[in-house]
Enzyme design. Structure first.
Site: not given
Ligand code: GUN
Length: 281
Positions: A50, A94, A117
């Protein structure tokens, strides 16, 4: 039948082209802060990707790495500081979090206007009401991919396998908003195969490697594989690509399908957050 391969990298690239233009029109550089708690290797890799993508788009991405044993209060205090920070447009925690932390409580502490998110209850609620602000990244990526390949949604029987908060539930709401006839199946569903046979579009978000086989599906189905299962150092989808390829009219591979779309949609949400915030006094 040779299915159309739904190439997530290609679709993501088209999203990035649009975003580059959008970013160039802003009078400031959007910033996202990623919070990673502990040293889970998969989370480390996702957060790195990211951050790297931010850099490639000329966006600002910073990661706060926090100790595995951080208290809930401490983590929430960090988020509250970011909520107040005018420089920060997007906040992402995350997942998964270590088990001593209450995920719902943590996510609820994020300013809903910075919740790129789309997991804050306010944003989840807006999606359910058909008036979305931030759509969770994987569901948004699935919709973008279906649109790119002109796979019709309206009036179609779409079967989703999996009811997670991050994928199954929000993608169901999103596709319902686009006038699909949506069925959500899960581990307690009776006669799963009967439901699967009705699918014109199938979205597999189960978390079990190669769970969906070709003989469970009807010919011509479009298949979106959301699975990311780590087996013997390899990433395996929820769909048995080999047998399903003989039935499907279109299929997203793993890797290279939905995966690349998720980060693209996060970047899109970040630019949208920055735009929304720039319009506020
Ligand atoms: N872990 C796996 N997929 C995601 C997601 O879409 N957002 C976040 N914050 N963590 C994740």
């Amino acid at each position: 039948m040779i299915p159309l391969i739904l190439d997530g990298k290609k679709v993501a690239e088209s999203v990035y082209q649009k975003l580059l233009l959008e970013v160039s029109l802003l009078s400031f550089v959007p910033k996202i802060t990623l919070l990673r708690v502990g040293e889970d290797p998969a989370s480390q890799s996702y957060v790195r990707s990211k951050e790297k993508r931010c850099l490639e788009l000329g966006l600002r991405g910073e990661t706060l790495v926090l100790p595995e044993l951080i208290s809930e209060q401490e983590l929430i205090s960090k988020i509250l500081v970011l909520n107040r920070d005018k420089e920060v447009n997007g906040i992402l925690v995350q997942l998964p979090l270590p088990s001593h932390l209450n995920k719902e409580k943590v996510l609820r502490s994020i300013d809903p206007m910075k919740d790129v998110d789309g997991l804050h209850p306010e944003n989840a609620g807006l999606l359910v009401q058909g008036n979305p602000r931030f759509i969770p990244c994987t569901p948004a990526g699935i919709l973008e991919m279906l649109k790119f390949y002109q796979i019709a949604i309206e009036g179609k029987r779409i079967v989703i396998v999996g009811r997670s908060e991050i994928v199954g539930r929000p993608v169901a709401q999103l596709l319902l908003n686009h006038h699909a006839t949506v069925t959500i199946c899960h581990s307690k569903t009776k006669n799963l195969e009967e439901e699967l046979k009705r699918a014109e579009v199938l979205i597999a978000a189960i978390g079990k490697p190669k769970f969906i086989k070709g003989d469970m599906l009807s010919p011509g189905v479009a298949v979106i594989d959301v699975g990311i299962n780590r087996v013997d150092g390899q990433i395996i989808g929820d769909v048995d690509f080999e047998s399903v390829s003989h039935k499907a009219s279109a299929i997203s591979p793993v890797p290279g399908g939905v995966g690349p779309m998720t980060i693209a949609m996060l970047m899109q949400n970040l630019c949208f957050a920055a735009t929304l915030q720039s319009k506020k006094p």
